[in-house]
Design an enzyme around this catalytic site. Sequence first.
Site, PDB file in Angstrom:
ATOM      1  N   GLU A 145     -25.763  35.880  22.976  1.00  0.00           N
ATOM      2  CA  GLU A 145     -25.867  34.734  23.884  1.00  0.00           C
ATOM      3  C   GLU A 145     -25.435  35.072  25.311  1.00  0.00           C
ATOM      4  OE1 GLU A 145     -24.089  31.362  21.856  1.00  0.00           O
ATOM      5  OE2 GLU A 145     -25.470  31.579  20.176  1.00  0.00           O
ATOM      6  N   GLU A 160     -31.837  34.432  13.228  1.00  0.00           N
ATOM      7  CA  GLU A 160     -30.967  33.398  12.638  1.00  0.00           C
ATOM      8  C   GLU A 160     -31.777  32.146  12.289  1.00  0.00           C
ATOM      9  OE1 GLU A 160     -27.446  32.751  15.045  1.00  0.00           O
ATOM     10  OE2 GLU A 160     -27.281  34.883  15.532  1.00  0.00           O
TER      11      GLU A 160
HETATM   12  C1  XIL Z   1     -21.963  30.428  13.400  1.00  0.00           C
HETATM   13  C2  XIL Z   1     -21.566  30.515  11.943  1.00  0.00           C
HETATM   14  O1  XIL Z   1     -22.698  30.264  11.155  1.00  0.00           O
HETATM   15  C3  XIL Z   1     -20.472  29.521  11.648  1.00  0.00           C
HETATM   16  O2  XIL Z   1     -19.969  29.708  10.325  1.00  0.00           O
HETATM   17  C4  XIL Z   1     -19.334  29.689  12.641  1.00  0.00           C
HETATM   18  O3  XIL Z   1     -18.351  28.719  12.405  1.00  0.00           O
HETATM   19  C5  XIL Z   1     -19.868  29.586  14.061  1.00  0.00           C
HETATM   20  O4  XIL Z   1     -20.864  30.577  14.260  1.00  0.00           O
HETATM   21  N1  XIL Z   1     -25.395  31.692  16.933  1.00  0.00           N
HETATM   22  C6  XIL Z   1     -24.808  32.838  16.468  1.00  0.00           C
HETATM   23  C7  XIL Z   1     -24.017  32.817  15.233  1.00  0.00           C
HETATM   24  O5  XIL Z   1     -25.055  33.907  17.033  1.00  0.00           O
HETATM   25  O6  XIL Z   1     -22.960  33.746  15.238  1.00  0.00           O
HETATM   26  C8  XIL Z   1     -23.477  31.446  14.937  1.00  0.00           C
HETATM   27  O7  XIL Z   1     -22.866  31.474  13.662  1.00  0.00           O
HETATM   28  C9  XIL Z   1     -24.588  30.408  15.007  1.00  0.00           C
HETATM   29  C10 XIL Z   1     -25.196  30.374  16.387  1.00  0.00           C
END
Ligand code: XIL
Length: 363
Positions: A174, A281
């Site tokens: 990000e 994701e």
């Molecule tokens: C999220 C996880 O799924 C959660 O369990 C945690 O509490 C917060 O992070 N973008 C990302 C991931 O790159 O690392 C994030 O994962 C979701 C959004």
Amino acid sequence: MIVNRTVRLVTTALIVTALTPISASRGQQAKLTSPTCTPSSVLGTPPLGKLATARGVLVGSAVNDSALATDPAYACVLGTEFNMVEPENSMKFAATEPAPGVFDFTRADVIVAFAKLHHQSVRCHNLVWNLFNPNWLTSATFTKQQALAALSNHIAKVVGHFRSKCSQWDVVNEPIGPSGTGLAPSPWLKWIGPSYINLAFTYAHRADPNARLYLNDYDFNGNGVRTRSLVSLAVSLRRAGVPIDGVGLQLHSIQSPARSAFLSQQMATAAAARLSVAMTEVDYAIALPVNTTALVAEANYFSDLLSTCLAATNCRTFNIWGFEDQYSWIPGFFTGYGAGTPLDAHLNPKPAWQALRVALSTK
Ligand code: XIL
């Protein structure tokens, strides 16, 4: 049909392997589920991961490490249905370097060992992010020199620890700013300036020259602004000789209601700079309660994205952010939403599961 959350474990119990933890910091042994288990036949044969391997792609899931440790049914499906896994939280900065210079790989080591046992590729997430940092880091007031030392040490130790075990690393997560342009506020940006990104890639490449290195982000509202910024940042890094291999598109529907034509265009821009694209994701947040229309829309979302990836020359990784609804991050983060993965909370397939299988089987 509701199938309860049990699987036929060929061996009766969890086996404790003789793995020696690489990180001795907690002196624990990793617990792994036996690789010999059979998930419910309702998931279809051959397993999804076998269909993926036959297509020459990696199809994986984020891994919730406490579910892996405590829920054999979860472990069974994870180990048999995917050819890639990715730690959901256990490689993030706060997990791996909880105190300055003190590293803890215990949780991540379990996932990496699980992947080895199941012949799965590991996508590693992540080295640098403006979230999930330990208090010692967020409260630090580093000089540029101190920040450079902390960043290079973190990356050298973490990537070095997993050297040759991570096929891909999200090096910077990000990076794009909240408006979709510019860089996101981050401690590293404040201390080092924009070159923290180049340097993070350089340090990661030095620690594991074979890992493929990614810049990973979401596209708020799916309006394309962030994705364009992400791809153009990646292209400019590549042109500047930074050892970057690809762009990761998170594709959480709630943040990135994706449009296939736009994504294809961006993937082609990346391809022209010899960058690969990974869908990293993917999940689909449904406004609860679930109804049939939403399940069909969810199936279409997964199917469109996987097909878009398969149709591109440079997309060979498709990762979902959790494979079943019980442990998904969505309900905890987005009030009133849930049911965002292809299997329900009882590990029964939803239409999205079948849609992924069909996409992989269709040429
Ligand atoms: C999220 C996880 O799924 C959660 O369990 C945690 O509490 C917060 O992070 N973008 C990302 C991931 O790159 O690392 C994030 O994962 C979701 C959004």
